[in-house]
Scaffold this active site. Structure first.
Site, PDB file in Angstrom:
ATOM      1  CD  GLU A 122      -2.297  -0.941   2.058  1.00 53.84           C
ATOM      2  OE1 GLU A 122      -2.521  -1.146   3.299  1.00 53.84           O
ATOM      3  OE2 GLU A 122      -4.256  -1.004   1.994  1.00 53.84           O
ATOM      4  CD  GLU A 142      -2.896  -7.037   3.762  1.00 52.99           C
ATOM      5  OE1 GLU A 142      -2.907  -7.858   2.608  1.00 52.99           O
ATOM      6  OE2 GLU A 142      -2.270  -5.595   3.715  1.00 52.99           O
TER       7      GLU A 142
HETATM    8  C1  1HE Z   1       6.933  -7.667  12.425  1.00 54.98           C
HETATM    9  C2  1HE Z   1       6.501  -7.567  11.068  1.00 54.98           C
HETATM   10  C3  1HE Z   1       4.882  -7.476  11.062  1.00 54.98           C
HETATM   11  C4  1HE Z   1       8.352  -8.960  10.257  1.00 54.98           C
HETATM   12  N1  1HE Z   1       4.715  -6.677  11.802  1.00 54.98           N
HETATM   13  N2  1HE Z   1       6.902  -7.154  12.853  1.00 54.98           N
HETATM   14  N3  1HE Z   1       1.885  -8.726   6.252  1.00 54.98           N
HETATM   15  C5  1HE Z   1       2.760  -8.978   6.918  1.00 54.98           C
HETATM   16  O1  1HE Z   1       1.806 -10.066   6.917  1.00 54.98           O
HETATM   17  C6  1HE Z   1       4.237  -9.561   6.757  1.00 54.98           C
HETATM   18  C7  1HE Z   1       4.493 -10.721   7.575  1.00 54.98           C
HETATM   19  N4  1HE Z   1       6.113 -10.942   7.554  1.00 54.98           N
HETATM   20  C8  1HE Z   1       6.358 -11.504   7.063  1.00 54.98           C
HETATM   21  O2  1HE Z   1       6.223 -12.153   6.787  1.00 54.98           O
HETATM   22  C9  1HE Z   1       8.284 -11.564   6.774  1.00 54.98           C
HETATM   23  O3  1HE Z   1       7.839 -11.224   8.678  1.00 54.98           O
HETATM   24  C10 1HE Z   1       8.946 -11.402   6.226  1.00 54.98           C
HETATM   25  C11 1HE Z   1       8.676 -12.044   4.813  1.00 54.98           C
HETATM   26  C12 1HE Z   1       8.827  -9.644   6.156  1.00 54.98           C
HETATM   27  C13 1HE Z   1      10.203 -11.412   6.442  1.00 54.98           C
HETATM   28  O4  1HE Z   1      10.652 -12.644   6.803  1.00 54.98           O
HETATM   29  P1  1HE Z   1      12.422 -12.221   8.580  1.00 54.98           P
HETATM   30  O5  1HE Z   1      12.162 -14.146   7.735  1.00 54.98           O
HETATM   31  O6  1HE Z   1      13.483 -11.903   7.308  1.00 54.98           O
HETATM   32  O7  1HE Z   1      12.057 -12.005   9.027  1.00 54.98           O
HETATM   33  P2  1HE Z   1      11.229 -12.364  10.565  1.00 54.98           P
HETATM   34  O8  1HE Z   1      11.978 -13.218  11.471  1.00 54.98           O
HETATM   35  O9  1HE Z   1       9.926 -13.239  10.317  1.00 54.98           O
HETATM   36  O10 1HE Z   1      11.003 -11.503  11.458  1.00 54.98           O
HETATM   37  C14 1HE Z   1      12.209 -10.695  11.866  1.00 54.98           C
HETATM   38  C15 1HE Z   1      11.610  -9.915  13.198  1.00 54.98           C
HETATM   39  O11 1HE Z   1      10.507  -8.708  11.674  1.00 54.98           O
HETATM   40  C16 1HE Z   1       9.960 -10.216  14.177  1.00 54.98           C
HETATM   41  O12 1HE Z   1      10.647  -9.857  15.076  1.00 54.98           O
HETATM   42  P3  1HE Z   1      11.676 -10.488  16.608  1.00 54.98           P
HETATM   43  O13 1HE Z   1      11.326  -9.192  17.365  1.00 54.98           O
HETATM   44  O14 1HE Z   1      11.113 -11.664  16.348  1.00 54.98           O
HETATM   45  O15 1HE Z   1      13.283 -10.443  15.790  1.00 54.98           O
HETATM   46  C17 1HE Z   1       9.461  -9.768  13.213  1.00 54.98           C
HETATM   47  O16 1HE Z   1       8.257 -10.465  14.753  1.00 54.98           O
HETATM   48  C18 1HE Z   1       8.874  -8.483  12.570  1.00 54.98           C
HETATM   49  N5  1HE Z   1       8.216  -8.179  11.550  1.00 54.98           N
HETATM   50  N6  1HE Z   1       7.573  -8.024   9.716  1.00 54.98           N
HETATM   51  C19 1HE Z   1       5.420  -6.612  13.185  1.00 54.98           C
HETATM   52  N7  1HE Z   1       4.269  -6.620   9.801  1.00 54.98           N
HETATM   53  C20 1HE Z   1      -3.399  -0.492   7.032  1.00 54.98           C
HETATM   54  S1  1HE Z   1      -4.426  -2.199   7.246  1.00 54.98           S
HETATM   55  C21 1HE Z   1      -2.380  -3.177   6.658  1.00 54.98           C
HETATM   56  C22 1HE Z   1      -2.541  -4.675   6.577  1.00 54.98           C
HETATM   57  C23 1HE Z   1      -1.242  -5.409   6.439  1.00 54.98           C
HETATM   58  O17 1HE Z   1      -0.577  -4.365   6.141  1.00 54.98           O
HETATM   59  S2  1HE Z   1      -1.126  -7.266   7.573  1.00 54.98           S
HETATM   60  C24 1HE Z   1      -0.076  -7.474   7.368  1.00 54.98           C
HETATM   61  C25 1HE Z   1       1.125  -7.839   6.053  1.00 54.98           C
END
Ligand code: 1HE
Length: 268
Positions: A122, A142
């Site tokens: 977005e 989402e």
């Molecule tokens: C996060 C987030 C997040 C990572 N919010 N903390 N978005 C998603 O569903 C995407 C969610 N994220 C992922 O699928 C993956 O993290 C990634 C593909 C982006 C990256 O993978 P990777 O293996 O490099 O990293 P990771 O081990 O999953 O995450 C590393 C850290 O980033 C980890 O935190 P830590 O404290 O445990 O080290 C994760 O929790 C953190 N992290 N992504 C919070 N999204 C206005 S409405 C909009 C609606 C949406 O956007 S829905 C969200 C969709």
């Protein structure tokens, strides 16, 4: 009318002004994959509200780390346990930020890499030009998270790829990458090397246009999509009346007339 932007006042966004009027704005929360928490959204609102009045000629929107943006901060959202009204108001702040980008009149070039997902897509779709590298991939997860888009994907992603593809992306979690993503319109450029370098090149090129022309391109075209064809034609004529008679354009027109200006030629 000129406002000053103090980079020191920003924590999640790293702001770097260049001499040529190009600013590089970097999402700087790589440990969380640049997930957008409510503070990051407020910084985007603040910066993109001020940018059109700060003399900025073009903006590169970049990201620290391997991923452009993981979208909504899901952990903050989980922990905040928001009410429907609270989340609605948060979404309105996302819209405020992204509308300031799309309609602000300053060219924004997004330098994409890694995940451009959910709210990250977005955000990217509110930029005027998207450059992807070989690592870039796009998705709207989402549906899988029990959520729905709230930052304008229904408008901007649909405009880029069409309703049927957007629905499929949300229902099945389909990921687009590589040339297919360019062919669909998710990005206009794909680079072998760094998307940041390519985005900077494009920003410098756009920054050479007169600011009023860029204002019309990066604001008027979007507004006109919201109008009937009849009203859009009227608005285009009015805007052209202002832009195409600007005194700053006289030297450029004179250079064309006296044959000293570059001609438009096909690519080599
Ligand atoms: C996060 C987030 C997040 C990572 N919010 N903390 N978005 C998603 O569903 C995407 C969610 N994220 C992922 O699928 C993956 O993290 C990634 C593909 C982006 C990256 O993978 P990777 O293996 O490099 O990293 P990771 O081990 O999953 O995450 C590393 C850290 O980033 C980890 O935190 P830590 O404290 O445990 O080290 C994760 O929790 C953190 N992290 N992504 C919070 N999204 C206005 S409405 C909009 C609606 C949406 O956007 S829905 C969200 C969709």
């Amino acid at each position: 009318m000129t406002v000053q932007i103090d980079p020191a006042g920003y924590k999640t966004l790293e702001l770097k002004p260049h001499d040529d009027g190009v600013w590089v704005v970097t999402l700087n929360r790589p440990a969380k994959r640049n997930a957008l928490d409510s503070h990051a959204i407020e910084e985007l609102v603040a910066f993109f509200s001020a940018a059109p009045r700060a003399g900025i000629r073009a903006i590169v929107l970049a990201a620290a780390g391997d991923h452009f943006c993981a979208g909504l901060d899901l952990v903050e959202h989980h922990q905040a346990d928001r009410s429907p009204a609270a989340f609605m108001h948060l979404c309105l702040r996302w819209h405020e930020a992204f509308n300031k980008m799309e309609y602000g009149g300053v060219p924004i070039i997004a330098a994409l890499k890694g995940a451009v997902v959910g709210g990250g897509l977005e955000l990217a779709s509110a930029a005027h030009i998207r450059v992807m590298d070989q690592t870039t991939y796009f998705a709207l997860p989402e549906g899988q998270r029990g959520l729905f888009t709230g930052g304008g994907a229904t408008i901007r992603v649909t405009a880029l790829v069409g309703q049927a593809r957007m629905v499929d992306m949300m229902l099945t979690g389909r990921v687009y990458q590589g040339q297919e993503a360019v062919d669909l319109g998710l990005a206009q450029y794909m680079t072998e090397g760094s998307s940041l370098e390519r985005a900077l090149e494009l920003a410098r090129k756009a920054a050479q246009n007169l600011p009023l022309s860029n204002f019309a391109i990066c604001s008027g075209i979007s507004h006109m999509q919201n109008m009937s064809a009849l009203d859009a034609a009227y608005a285009e004529a009015v805007l052209a009346g202002v832009v195409n008679t600007q005194p700053e354009a006289r030297a450029r027109l004179a250079a064309f007339a006296d044959k000293s200006a570059a001609r438009v030629r096909p690519n080599e």
